[in-house]
Design an enzyme around this catalytic site. Structure first.
Site, PDB file in Angstrom:
ATOM      1  CE  LYS A  22      -2.742   0.991   3.701  1.00  0.00           C
ATOM      2  NZ  LYS A  22      -2.574   2.389   4.165  1.00  0.00           N
ATOM      3  CB  SER A  23       3.792   2.306   2.014  1.00  0.00           C
ATOM      4  OG  SER A  23       3.256   2.376   3.296  1.00  0.00           O
ATOM      5  NE  ARG A  27       6.354   6.567   0.783  1.00  0.00           N
ATOM      6  CZ  ARG A  27       5.502   6.385   1.791  1.00  0.00           C
ATOM      7  NH1 ARG A  27       4.389   5.685   1.598  1.00  0.00           N
ATOM      8  NH2 ARG A  27       5.752   6.889   2.982  1.00  0.00           N
ATOM      9  N   GLY A  94      -4.823   8.031   4.847  1.00  0.00           N
ATOM     10  CA  GLY A  94      -3.968   8.995   5.547  1.00  0.00           C
ATOM     11  C   GLY A  94      -2.701   9.308   4.767  1.00  0.00           C
ATOM     12  CG  ASP A 320       0.758   0.514   9.599  1.00  0.00           C
ATOM     13  OD1 ASP A 320       0.358   1.398  10.379  1.00  0.00           O
ATOM     14  OD2 ASP A 320       1.179   0.777   8.454  1.00  0.00           O
ATOM     15  CE  LYS A 347      -0.084   5.120  12.811  1.00  0.00           C
ATOM     16  NZ  LYS A 347       0.621   5.801  11.730  1.00  0.00           N
TER      17      LYS A 347
END
Ligand code: S3P
Length: 434
Positions: A22-23, A27, A94, A320, A347
């Protein structure tokens, strides 16, 4: 809201491919949007959060082409973000909400943008990105004290040296993105190391990123030249399967194509320390910054667990996955404590409160502290109902708790898993043979 019952599993067996990270997907889409050439992104995560990012960059002028080998993004380039006539809706994401202002605030040609999200986003602190951007000369209005919606006006920014009060990859990334648009050099100093995907991708895009211990700096760029980006599997999503395999006796699973970046695999080190058997090449901490994102295959099996203490320095590297540490603690001998993790309160839900209340409702001996929790292992967990509170990681925690429990767990709101891992229910079922 949908409910799903997870009955105790006899064991987990088989292999699973970690879903796309996901991160890195967020990006990849943002940096492709900022890039001067088309960028092929392979293995992009198709989940709620990362769909919000694709929709946001499309509203900002990106053309997205779906191909068999991935998505091709043709962006407006570094300094030509389009101005949609509607607010950009980040949904529950977020990372999108905190990274995007770095790009938009630095649009020297002007323009204005409104960023908003769901109820959870509107509760989460945005002052942490607005403050450093304002130091660089940004014009941003918030609703109330640093809350979304944000209204951003493009300006020429000046580089700064920013000492971050908390370790946050989102804040660091936001300032670095603004930094490549700003005059001079921009330096960010972190109190502890956090995930470094933005630094690696910027390096890959031709930016002279310098890392020295806990400080990272970039200088103003004319353009960003990304080539193709292959997104590896997500260690945070795979962590649910790994924890289940360690908890349920007789289990052994293989996780394929998982990112092995040392800033992301802190949980797997904690898992090993607690007695789980984890075999595979995780990246070693503290090496020089490289543009690569290493990938690994992990072989994970059940082992008897002992309690551990997770200290503040380890927290950003496993942030996480800390709800899973609480669950493992229920089954471990002795006490398991997490310290220095007050960030968990900020979070998608207040994860100190929701994890402690949720696990206690299943029979755990667990207490909240101001900056974490303490669990006394009782050798097992009774079971019951766990409310997800719309938080994807809570929903998946409940499922794993059910497999390892004595009576099973009903997860109230399992659909939240789709925020980061739409295939979660099926992948877990393939490992339990359910
Ligand atoms: C993320 C960073 C972490 C993490 C979040 C994703 C990122 O947040 O909790 O799920 O992609 O940069 P912080 O950087 O705020 O700790």
């Amino acid at each position: 809201m949908s409910r799903r019952f997870y009955r105790p599993a006899p064991r987990l067996r088989g292999s699973v491919t970690a879903p796309p990270d996901k991160s890195l997907s967020h990006r990849a889409a943002l940096l492709a949007a900022m890039s001067s050439e088309p960028v092929l992104i392979s293995n992009y995560l198709q989940a709620q959060d990362t769909r919000s990012t694709l929709e946001a960059v499309q509203a900002l002028g990106v053309l997205v082409q779906e191909r068999a080998d991935g998505l091709v993004l043709r962006g407006p380039g570094l300094r030509a973000a389009a101005e949609p006539d509607h607010p950009i809706d980040v949904g529950n994401a977020g990372t999108l909400m905190r990274l995007l202002p770095g790009w938009l605030a630095g649009q020297g040609g002007g323009g204005s943008w409104t960023l908003d999200g769901d109820a959870s986003i509107r509760r989460r602190p945005m002052g942490r990105v607005v403050d450093p951007l304002r130091l660089m000369g940004a014009q941003i209005e918030t609703a109330g004290e640093g809350l979304a919606p944000l209204r951003i006006e493009g300006r020429n920014l000046e580089g700064t040296e920013y000492r971050m009060p908390v370790a946050s990859a989102q804040v660091k990334s936001c300032v670095l993105l603004a930094g490549i648009l700003a005059g001079g050099r921009t330096t960010v100093l972190e109190p502890a190391a956090s995930r470094d995907h933005t630094e690696r991708l910027l390096l890959r895009g031709g930016v002279d990123v310098r890392r020295d211990g806990l400080s990272v700096s970039v200088v103003c760029q004319d353009e960003l030249e990304m080539d193709s980006i292959a997104v590896p599997g997500d260690p945070s999503s795979a962590a649910f399967h790994a924890a289940a395999a360690v908890l349920v006796p007789g289990s052994r699973i293989v996780v394929e194509n998982m990112a092995a970046n040392w800033t992301r695999v802190g949980f797997y080190r904690i898992l090993e320390r607690m007695g789980g058997i984890v075999v595979g090449p995780l990246e070693q901490a503290g090496g020089p910054l490289t543009a690569d994102e290493p990938v690994c295959e992990l072989d994970i099996s059940h082992g008897p667990l002992v309690g551990t203490t997770v200290e503040a320095d380890e927290v950003p590297l496993a942030i996480d996955e800390l709800p899973l540490v609480a669950l493992l603690g229920c089954f471990a001998e002795g006490e398991t404590a997490v310290e220095g993790a007050q960030e968990l309160r900020l979070k998608e839900s207040d994860r100190i409160a929701t994890v402690v209340d949720g696990l206690r409702g299943l029979g755990a001996d667990i207490e909240a502290t101001a900056d974490g929790f303490v669990v006394r292992g009782t050798g097992g967990l009774r079971g019951g109902t766990l409310p997800a509170h719309g938080d994807h990681r809570l929903a998946m925690l409940g499922a794993v708790a059910g497999l390892a429990s004595q009576q099973g767990v009903e997860v109230d709101g399992i659909e939240a898993a789709a925020v980061s891992y739409p295939g979660f229910v099926d992948d877990l079922a393939s490992l339990t043979g359910a």
